[in-house]
Design a protein around this motif. Structure first.
Motif, PDB file in Angstrom:
ATOM      1  N   LYS A  24      -8.054 -40.754-136.203  1.00 31.24           N
ATOM      2  CA  LYS A  24      -7.083 -40.327-135.565  1.00 31.24           C
ATOM      3  C   LYS A  24      -7.468 -39.839-133.951  1.00 31.24           C
ATOM      4  O   LYS A  24      -8.214 -39.092-134.194  1.00 31.24           O
ATOM      5  CB  LYS A  24      -7.141 -39.172-135.924  1.00 31.24           C
ATOM      6  N   VAL A  25      -6.855 -39.755-133.256  1.00 30.57           N
ATOM      7  CA  VAL A  25      -6.601 -39.872-131.771  1.00 30.57           C
ATOM      8  C   VAL A  25      -5.958 -38.820-131.511  1.00 30.57           C
ATOM      9  O   VAL A  25      -4.446 -38.876-131.365  1.00 30.57           O
ATOM     10  CB  VAL A  25      -7.191 -41.494-131.001  1.00 30.57           C
ATOM     11  N   ILE A  26      -6.741 -37.778-131.003  1.00 30.85           N
ATOM     12  CA  ILE A  26      -5.991 -36.545-130.418  1.00 30.85           C
ATOM     13  C   ILE A  26      -6.238 -36.531-128.703  1.00 30.85           C
ATOM     14  O   ILE A  26      -6.815 -36.819-128.158  1.00 30.85           O
ATOM     15  CB  ILE A  26      -6.706 -35.382-130.930  1.00 30.85           C
ATOM     16  N   LEU A  35     -11.094 -36.588-130.052  1.00 27.48           N
ATOM     17  CA  LEU A  35     -10.499 -35.874-129.099  1.00 27.48           C
ATOM     18  C   LEU A  35     -10.840 -37.126-127.716  1.00 27.48           C
ATOM     19  O   LEU A  35     -11.870 -36.952-127.333  1.00 27.48           O
ATOM     20  CB  LEU A  35     -10.771 -34.819-128.487  1.00 27.48           C
ATOM     21  N   VAL A  36      -9.418 -37.112-127.153  1.00 28.15           N
ATOM     22  CA  VAL A  36      -9.480 -37.771-125.876  1.00 28.15           C
ATOM     23  C   VAL A  36      -9.126 -36.840-125.004  1.00 28.15           C
ATOM     24  O   VAL A  36      -7.945 -37.073-125.023  1.00 28.15           O
ATOM     25  CB  VAL A  36      -9.121 -39.293-125.697  1.00 28.15           C
ATOM     26  N   GLN A  37      -9.693 -36.263-124.059  1.00 27.70           N
ATOM     27  CA  GLN A  37      -9.552 -35.173-123.235  1.00 27.70           C
ATOM     28  C   GLN A  37      -9.809 -36.071-121.518  1.00 27.70           C
ATOM     29  O   GLN A  37     -10.711 -36.163-120.959  1.00 27.70           O
ATOM     30  CB  GLN A  37     -10.343 -34.284-122.743  1.00 27.70           C
ATOM     31  N   MET A  38      -8.404 -36.555-120.884  1.00 26.94           N
ATOM     32  CA  MET A  38      -8.280 -37.334-119.391  1.00 26.94           C
ATOM     33  C   MET A  38      -8.051 -35.241-119.225  1.00 26.94           C
ATOM     34  O   MET A  38      -6.889 -34.522-118.920  1.00 26.94           O
ATOM     35  CB  MET A  38      -7.049 -38.191-119.667  1.00 26.94           C
ATOM     36  N   MET A  39      -8.701 -35.192-117.469  1.00 27.53           N
ATOM     37  CA  MET A  39      -8.142 -34.630-116.721  1.00 27.53           C
ATOM     38  C   MET A  39      -7.703 -35.036-115.385  1.00 27.53           C
ATOM     39  O   MET A  39      -8.624 -35.915-114.772  1.00 27.53           O
ATOM     40  CB  MET A  39      -9.333 -33.736-116.697  1.00 27.53           C
ATOM     41  N   ARG A  40      -6.783 -34.826-114.494  1.00 23.65           N
ATOM     42  CA  ARG A  40      -5.866 -35.195-113.220  1.00 23.65           C
ATOM     43  C   ARG A  40      -6.171 -33.722-112.029  1.00 23.65           C
ATOM     44  O   ARG A  40      -6.674 -32.886-112.468  1.00 23.65           O
ATOM     45  CB  ARG A  40      -4.401 -35.194-113.754  1.00 23.65           C
ATOM     46  N   LEU A  41      -6.103 -34.915-111.086  1.00 21.89           N
ATOM     47  CA  LEU A  41      -6.198 -34.393-109.980  1.00 21.89           C
ATOM     48  C   LEU A  41      -5.211 -32.996-109.807  1.00 21.89           C
ATOM     49  O   LEU A  41      -4.212 -33.763-109.869  1.00 21.89           O
ATOM     50  CB  LEU A  41      -6.472 -34.994-108.869  1.00 21.89           C
ATOM     51  N   PRO A  61     -21.709 -36.519-132.622  1.00 18.52           N
ATOM     52  CA  PRO A  61     -21.575 -38.061-132.812  1.00 18.52           C
ATOM     53  C   PRO A  61     -20.315 -39.375-132.095  1.00 18.52           C
ATOM     54  O   PRO A  61     -19.291 -38.959-132.933  1.00 18.52           O
ATOM     55  CB  PRO A  61     -22.443 -39.103-132.773  1.00 18.52           C
ATOM     56  N   ASP A  62     -20.152 -38.455-131.385  1.00 21.35           N
ATOM     57  CA  ASP A  62     -19.184 -39.619-129.930  1.00 21.35           C
ATOM     58  C   ASP A  62     -17.430 -39.061-130.509  1.00 21.35           C
ATOM     59  O   ASP A  62     -16.607 -39.757-131.101  1.00 21.35           O
ATOM     60  CB  ASP A  62     -18.773 -40.799-130.955  1.00 21.35           C
ATOM     61  N   SER A  63     -17.117 -38.095-130.769  1.00 16.09           N
ATOM     62  CA  SER A  63     -16.251 -36.758-131.164  1.00 16.09           C
ATOM     63  C   SER A  63     -15.452 -36.880-130.162  1.00 16.09           C
ATOM     64  O   SER A  63     -14.338 -36.715-130.319  1.00 16.09           O
ATOM     65  CB  SER A  63     -16.470 -35.654-131.872  1.00 16.09           C
ATOM     66  N   VAL A  64     -15.664 -36.216-128.701  1.00 14.68           N
ATOM     67  CA  VAL A  64     -14.956 -35.891-127.620  1.00 14.68           C
ATOM     68  C   VAL A  64     -15.301 -37.393-126.824  1.00 14.68           C
ATOM     69  O   VAL A  64     -16.131 -37.470-126.160  1.00 14.68           O
ATOM     70  CB  VAL A  64     -15.444 -34.681-127.363  1.00 14.68           C
ATOM     71  N   ARG A  65     -13.945 -37.790-125.788  1.00 15.45           N
ATOM     72  CA  ARG A  65     -13.997 -38.965-125.066  1.00 15.45           C
ATOM     73  C   ARG A  65     -13.729 -38.318-123.739  1.00 15.45           C
ATOM     74  O   ARG A  65     -11.841 -37.935-123.682  1.00 15.45           O
ATOM     75  CB  ARG A  65     -13.326 -39.513-125.145  1.00 15.45           C
TER      76      ARG A  65
END
Length: 336
Positions: free
Chosen positions: A195-197, A233-239, A272-276
């Motif tokens: 599952k991808v959050i 959890l895929v956490q993207m950060m933008r400027l 391991p590999d829980s957050v990207r």
């Protein structure tokens, strides 16, 4: 000069106040002088005529964006009293109780009132602005022909509310592009069976990224037997808007990024590999839409932020699977 120069100097004062976040004031005359110089430089450049090699022609309208440039209308009206000036807030405008702690509150209000039109995303923010004009300057607002405005120095300053438009066709075109389709297939293969959050936030401390990571770590610790190896959890950060033209983050943003990286490293060390983590300068529209396309849930935990259209992008990218959203009540987002 760029807007980030102004943000760099006024970051400890303006940013928290303009997001209704009270804090001990660290204002100095150096902050004020630098902020004034940057705003004046922008004003002079914007009103340099085409005959002098600039962009301005007679009849052009000057449109100013967000809180870093609040002094621009003042200098622009002095340089060209006949130039129509519009001002638009992309962030929150605080209540009188928060705004009045600013040492330069009167100067800022008077500068904003040099505009012909001041625009806000929500009526709540417009009401805060009108209350500040009333309580700090003694100016009452009136309605004429359906428009609310304030009379200042013999001029009518109109106040309006309206969200910035969202480019639906452009987002749909990028979503269906070959680049995004290939990235989506690659990410789906890498994260198959999990599952991808997904989440995309501005790189600042009020976006609540550390709170989100803390909650995710708690979930994994208390329910690792259920979720370990089955969720990511895929956490993207933008400027932030003020940093787009800059090649480096502001000091507070760098400190926030270091804290986030340390938390992600700790979580991935235990699970391991829980957050990207996708860092600000690595985040692109194509990557964002590709991850949105495979997301099972969109999660936002911001403490206080302005307009955010990422939830709308997620809905457009997950039309087929109808994935849910969990959005903070402190986020102003586009209603779908």
């Amino acid at each position: 000069l760029c807007a980030s120069d102004s943000s760099r100097r006024h970051e400890p004062v303006l940013y928290p106040s303009m997001h209704t976040h009270t804090h001990p004031c660290t204002h100095t005359h150096t902050h004020t002088n630098t902020h004034t110089q940057v705003n004046k430089a922008f004003s002079d450049q914007a009103l340099t005529t085409t005959a002098q090699g600039g962009p301005y022609s007679a009849g052009d309208r000057l449109w100013v964006l967000d809180y870093e440039m609040m002094l621009v209308p003042h200098y622009a009206s002095r340089k060209n009293p006949h130039a129509p000036i519009g001002y638009s807030f992309l962030s929150v405008f605080p209540s009188t109780e928060v705004f009045r702690v600013l040492p330069v509150r009167i100067e800022v209000l008077c500068a904003l009132l040099c505009s012909d039109l001041v625009s806000f995303d929500l009526f709540e923010y417009a009401r805060h602005f009108l209350h500040c004009c009333s309580r700090l300057l003694g100016l009452e607002h009136r309605s004429r022909r359906g428009l609310i405005g304030v009379d200042y120095n013999g001029r009518r300053v109109n106040v309006r509310c309206g969200l910035i438009g969202f480019h639906v066709s452009g987002t749909r075109e990028l979503r269906d592009s070959e680049e995004v389709v290939k990235l989506k297939a690659a990410y789906a293969k890498e994260l198959e069976g999990r599952k991808v959050i997904v989440s995309c936030d501005k790189m600042d401390r009020l976006s609540g990224i550390t709170l989100k990571l803390t909650a995710f770590e708690s979930l994994m610790r208390h329910s690792s037997h259920v979720w370990q190896g089955k969720v990511v959890l895929v956490q993207m950060m933008r400027l932030p808007y003020s940093t787009y033209a800059s090649k480096e983050l502001l000091p507070a943003q760098l400190r926030e990024l270091e804290q986030i990286e340390a938390m992600v490293q700790k979580i991935n060390g235990d699970f391991p590999d829980s957050v990207r983590l996708i860092k600000p300068y690595d985040e692109t529209p194509a990557k964002r839409l590709a991850y949105f396309g495979i997301g099972s849930l969109y999660l936002n935990t911001s403490v206080r932020t302005g307009l955010d259209w990422s939830p709308f992008e997620f809905v457009m990218c997950s039309e087929k699977q109808m994935a849910p959203l969990c959005v903070s009540g402190c986020t102003l987002y586009l209603c779908v």
